[in-house]
Design an enzyme around this catalytic site. Sequence first.
Site, PDB file in Angstrom:
ATOM      1  N   ARG A  49      44.028  72.869  57.894  1.00  0.00           N
ATOM      2  CA  ARG A  49      43.778  71.358  57.269  1.00  0.00           C
ATOM      3  C   ARG A  49      42.126  70.973  57.603  1.00  0.00           C
ATOM      4  O   ARG A  49      41.131  70.163  57.194  1.00  0.00           O
ATOM      5  CB  ARG A  49      44.334  70.936  57.062  1.00  0.00           C
ATOM      6  N   TYR A 102      33.793  63.235  32.456  1.00  0.00           N
ATOM      7  CA  TYR A 102      34.981  64.114  32.121  1.00  0.00           C
ATOM      8  C   TYR A 102      35.907  63.341  32.284  1.00  0.00           C
ATOM      9  O   TYR A 102      36.449  62.259  33.017  1.00  0.00           O
ATOM     10  CB  TYR A 102      34.959  64.822  33.789  1.00  0.00           C
ATOM     11  N   ASP A 174      26.926  65.259  39.265  1.00  0.00           N
ATOM     12  CA  ASP A 174      28.287  66.083  38.915  1.00  0.00           C
ATOM     13  C   ASP A 174      27.805  67.298  38.122  1.00  0.00           C
ATOM     14  O   ASP A 174      27.462  67.262  37.047  1.00  0.00           O
ATOM     15  CB  ASP A 174      29.717  65.205  38.324  1.00  0.00           C
ATOM     16  N   LYS A 199      34.972  75.375  37.401  1.00  0.00           N
ATOM     17  CA  LYS A 199      34.556  75.687  36.479  1.00  0.00           C
ATOM     18  C   LYS A 199      33.652  77.132  36.811  1.00  0.00           C
ATOM     19  O   LYS A 199      33.992  78.326  37.150  1.00  0.00           O
ATOM     20  CB  LYS A 199      33.768  74.809  35.648  1.00  0.00           C
TER      21      LYS A 199
HETATM   22  C1  LIG Z   1      36.984  70.152  35.247  1.00  0.00           C
HETATM   23  C2  LIG Z   1      35.901  69.207  35.530  1.00  0.00           C
HETATM   24  C3  LIG Z   1      36.021  68.366  36.698  1.00  0.00           C
HETATM   25  C4  LIG Z   1      37.466  68.353  37.386  1.00  0.00           C
HETATM   26  O1  LIG Z   1      37.819  69.160  38.270  1.00  0.00           O
HETATM   27  P1  LIG Z   1      39.159  70.023  38.514  1.00  0.00           P
HETATM   28  O2  LIG Z   1      38.849  71.151  39.391  1.00  0.00           O
HETATM   29  O3  LIG Z   1      39.548  70.481  37.149  1.00  0.00           O
HETATM   30  O4  LIG Z   1      39.990  69.230  39.611  1.00  0.00           O
HETATM   31  C5  LIG Z   1      35.028  67.313  37.239  1.00  0.00           C
HETATM   32  N1  LIG Z   1      33.888  67.267  36.626  1.00  0.00           N
HETATM   33  C6  LIG Z   1      34.153  67.887  35.759  1.00  0.00           C
HETATM   34  C7  LIG Z   1      32.292  68.049  34.959  1.00  0.00           C
HETATM   35  C8  LIG Z   1      34.692  69.314  35.054  1.00  0.00           C
HETATM   36  O5  LIG Z   1      34.318  69.992  34.290  1.00  0.00           O
END
Ligand SMILES: *Cc1c(COP(=O)(O)O)cnc(C)c1O
Length: 388
Positions: A49, A102, A174, A199
Amino acid sequence: MSTRKPATIAVRTGIESDTQHNAVVPPIYLSTNYGFSAFGDVPKYDYTRSGNPNRGLLEKTLYQLESGQGAVITNCGTSALNLLATSLLGPNDLIIAPHDCYGGSYRLFNTRAQKGDFKVLFVDQSDPQALSHALAQKPKLVLVETPSNPLVRVVDIEQICQQAHAVDALVAVDNTFLTPVYQKPLELGADIVIHSTTKFINGHSDVIGGVVITKTHELAEELAWWGNCIGATGTPFDSYMTLRGLRTLSARMRVHEESATHILEFLKKHALVGNIYHPSLPTHPGHQIALKQQSGFGSMLSFEFAGSFEQLKTFVSGLQLFSLAESLGGVESLICHPASMTHRAMGEAALAEAGVSQQLLRLSVGLEDADDLIADLEQAFALALEQN
Ligand SMILES: *Cc1c(COP(=O)(O)O)cnc(C)c1O
């Protein structure tokens, strides 16, 4: 070392680092715990962890790619955002988030704020007056998402950082849509970068993961402490898989974008396509900013379907190479109806406020041959037209 290009960093990371068998690719360490060589002699890794070699290598590679000094790999992008907000903010602290962020980020900040964990303001960050007004309330953290999801709006990172730093706020970006291949927020003045590595970074739609990358070593240490404390860190297997995907990121991003360019050309000419949203278009309000702060336009795009809602449904279900699914950035092409899928948690009022209509469709352009993708769109549009 530091002058090496992203593709080289990602491909070569950890190669030939195995001292036991000279394995070319670094091995995976699934063990949850590690022995103390002597009484009281705390090893570099003691319990997974808090730390693990595969996670450590992924962290190092990602912060190098983003020009940061430290990183914490989390079990998803959402927990990266949660880690950031809950560790840095208290009940009286304010976070400014984009009004069109998001959907999951919106739900996270909104419900935590209702519970009293911190305060949140959702602001149209492309509106200078709205932004100045919000910054006057002395936020502790400003979250930026550019290009945004699903309307790929672009905001000026450098300018927001200057304004936010003037009121002593930290700025987190982000960077999920562009990745460090096309945008380097820390070099534009940001303090923190967040990714859903689910992603493009992993890129194969088979790992859920996230990361927080920081400009300073100190902030990374603080967040790593919290990551261990609340149990937000990612698993060794996920880290191994994510690094495997990351090695091809530069090559993938190039083809994603090239195919998106061809698809845009096709969409522009189609009668069933209304407004198209992509920063490469000179008509896009963020086009000039994108040219300045991005080294590529990326491959995420959305458009308004210019037929009836019944026709839209026929179009979507007629597609064979675009799967109707959430998520994005994988090798496979996807289509998403944000209002009923990724963004449904926002509720009608917030959707309208963010400009997400029932006619909006978002494409994640994958790595299939672009000609095949265009042929598929063409036949599905034809099915929709027949229905008229
Ligand atoms: C998918 C996404 C998230 C969240 O990520 P997860 O891995 O699904 O928890 C946050 N910001 C953006 C821009 C995303 O596309």
